[in-house]
Design a protein around this motif. Structure first.
Motif, mmCIF file in Angstrom:
data_model
loop_
_atom_site.group_PDB
_atom_site.id
_atom_site.type_symbol
_atom_site.label_atom_id
_atom_site.label_comp_id
_atom_site.label_asym_id
_atom_site.label_seq_id
_atom_site.Cartn_x
_atom_site.Cartn_y
_atom_site.Cartn_z
ATOM 1 N N UNK A 265 -20.445 -24.750 13.555
ATOM 2 C CA UNK A 265 -19.294 -24.501 14.437
ATOM 3 C C UNK A 265 -18.391 -25.733 14.503
ATOM 4 N N UNK B 19 -13.447 -28.728 13.105
ATOM 5 C CA UNK B 19 -12.811 -29.905 12.509
ATOM 6 C C UNK B 19 -11.840 -29.505 11.395
ATOM 7 N N UNK C 290 -10.165 -26.913 11.472
ATOM 8 C CA UNK C 290 -9.177 -26.069 12.165
ATOM 9 C C UNK C 290 -9.301 -24.601 11.782
ATOM 10 N N UNK D 143 -10.758 -20.972 12.948
ATOM 11 C CA UNK D 143 -11.205 -20.160 14.097
ATOM 12 C C UNK D 143 -11.604 -21.017 15.307
ATOM 13 N N UNK D 144 -10.707 -21.863 15.732
ATOM 14 C CA UNK D 144 -11.019 -22.840 16.781
ATOM 15 C C UNK D 144 -11.465 -22.165 18.084
ATOM 16 N N UNK D 145 -10.649 -21.233 18.588
ATOM 17 C CA UNK D 145 -10.962 -20.601 19.888
ATOM 18 C C UNK D 145 -12.286 -19.856 19.828
ATOM 19 N N UNK D 146 -12.488 -19.137 18.750
ATOM 20 C CA UNK D 146 -13.736 -18.361 18.606
ATOM 21 C C UNK D 146 -14.933 -19.305 18.563
ATOM 22 N N UNK E 123 -15.183 -22.348 19.718
ATOM 23 C CA UNK E 123 -15.422 -23.015 21.012
ATOM 24 C C UNK E 123 -16.123 -22.050 21.968
ATOM 25 N N UNK E 124 -15.700 -20.793 21.926
ATOM 26 C CA UNK E 124 -16.352 -19.759 22.753
ATOM 27 C C UNK E 124 -17.824 -19.632 22.353
ATOM 28 N N UNK E 125 -18.089 -19.683 21.050
ATOM 29 C CA UNK E 125 -19.469 -19.598 20.565
ATOM 30 C C UNK E 125 -20.297 -20.801 20.992
ATOM 31 N N UNK F 16 -20.499 -31.679 23.364
ATOM 32 C CA UNK F 16 -19.456 -31.243 22.430
ATOM 33 C C UNK F 16 -18.625 -30.106 23.012
ATOM 34 N N UNK G 55 -16.435 -31.677 25.599
ATOM 35 C CA UNK G 55 -15.465 -32.559 24.951
ATOM 36 C C UNK G 55 -14.301 -31.741 24.362
ATOM 37 N N UNK G 56 -14.669 -30.660 23.679
ATOM 38 C CA UNK G 56 -13.624 -29.836 23.052
ATOM 39 C C UNK G 56 -12.762 -29.149 24.102
ATOM 40 N N UNK H 124 -8.717 -29.796 24.552
ATOM 41 C CA UNK H 124 -7.716 -28.730 24.579
ATOM 42 C C UNK H 124 -6.926 -28.774 25.891
#
Lengths: 310, 85
Positions: free
Chosen positions: A173, A178, A180, A182-185, A187-189, A243, A246-247, A251
């Protein structure tokens, strides 16, 4: 007739000994592969913790019966059941019970004492119950260690397995984020993994009960292994949470920063529009005044001309 | 190898076959993790993928939603978030 001893560990956090929560369990159909015949089981428990299991192979009326007699229990939740089986078992379940008690039956028995607080009944760890045909001597420390090690091993496997699997998932993930991708997906995961890991972490308290049950004067490699596996998993959960947080904060910061930039831009645009409006208004006003003067002058000349002509 | 995806693709089968494909210790690990449930049968023990494994696989291997794509566009093109970890 041969007698088999099954030592079942029924972990209970609130009480030192397992307490009955359900006197009767629902009929359960055990079948994973369609072409295999299903096994139906239905269980009842008595006040003295003796268990009756009615079963039927391909028969949901459960016309056959097993009787598990409690022969010993201790304060750490270990219940020893005796099962007498015929010399020549007449079905495959009885044959299977001569070798071991299947984990799904042990899991079903746990249902008398167990309420699934953190997960679904299907998400529970499948532990292999300990079986012996020899007479059980609970004063024998070596035997006791042998039983404990059997259960400790399952927990070591569980935490090592989760650390390994979830670490792979986390790395995957993070590397996608990193890049770039599927960033939102992703982060949700990560949040999803944190939630599951927290639930699994809550289950470590059961394995800690096993550590407590270990004879105090013995040094065991298994205990150290379990402690290390739990610690490793807890450290992994900390990393994962770090992590994920942090992410999220990166955002939020970027969104905040962008909002500020957009706000400043909005302010400048607003001021420009105000000045532009004022400028246009002023220009219009002076034009209007000039027009008015011109009109008055032209009217004056028109009137004068008409008087002269008359 | 993503073990959860592997189990979800297979759905069910015989424990012995799974032990041959993976290893007996890995199968014990999967049982302890609650990724598979097992049932006894006349020939050999069987297994099927558990709800936990299905849930994890569904979440990890799903396609991003439209809202997530829009947010990704904002993060990368508009906000220009630095994801250098």
């Amino acid at each position: 007739m041969p007698v088999f001893n099954y030592i079942l560990w029924i972990p209970s956090y609130e009480t030192s000994e397992p307490k009955i929560l359900h006197k009767e369990l629902k009929l359960l159909k055990l079948q994973d592969v369609e072409k295999e015949e299903p096994l139906f089981i239905k269980g009842y428990i008595e006040e003295n913790l003796n268990i009756q299991i009615d079963y039927g192979i391909n028969d949901n009326k459960c016309s056959k019966r097993l009787f598990l007699r409690l022969s010993h229990k201790n304060e750490y939740g270990f219940l020893t059941y005796e099962l007498t089986l015929p010399e020549h078992p007449n079905d495959w379940l009885l044959e299977d019970l001569c070798r071991h008690m299947h984990k799904s039956i042990y899991h079903y028995i746990k249902g008398f004492f167990h309420e699934h607080l953190y997960h679904d009944t299907e998400e529970d760890s499948l532990l292999n119950p300990f079986m012996t045909q020899e007479s059980v001597n609970w004063d024998d420390k070596q035997f006791w260690e042998h039983v404990l090690n059997h259960y400790l091993n399952s927990y070591i496997l569980k935490y090592r397995g989760y650390t390994k699997d979830f670490s792979n998932k986390m790395n995957h993930l993070l590397s996608d984020i990193q890049r770039k991708k599927n960033i939102s997906k992703n982060i949700k995961n990560l949040h999803f993994l944190v939630n599951i890991s927290r639930k699994i972490q809550a289950e470590t308290r059961y394995s800690k009960l096993l550590i407590k049950a270990y004879p105090y004067d013995s040094q065991s490699k298994k205990i150290e292994e379990l402690k290390y596996a739990c610690l490793e998993f807890e450290q992994f959960v900390d990393d994962l949470s770090f992590w994920s947080n942090h992410l999220t904060s990166t955002i939020s910061y970027s969104e905040g920063h962008a909002s500020l930039r957009w706000g400043q831009l909005g302010l400048v645009a607003g001021l420009i529009s105000i000045f532009l409006t004022l400028f246009i208004e002023c220009k219009n006003h002076s034009n209007a005044t000039n027009n008015c003067n011109y009109t008055t002058d032209s009217q004056y000349y028109t009137i004068n001309d008409s008087i002269k002509s008359n | 190898m993503d073990i959860v995806k592997y189990l979800c693709d297979k759905q069910n089968g015989y424990i012995q076959e799974l032990e041959k494909e993976l290893s007996p210790e890995t199968v014990r690990e999967l049982e302890a993790m609650g990724y598979i449930v097992s049932a006894p049968s006349a020939h050999m023990d069987t297994w099927r993928v558990s709800k936990r494994a299905i849930q994890i696989n569904k979440m990890m291997n799903r396609k991003p939603s439209i809202m997530e794509r829009i947010r990704d566009f904002l993060y990368t093109r508009v906000y220009k978030v630095d994801f250098g970890l």
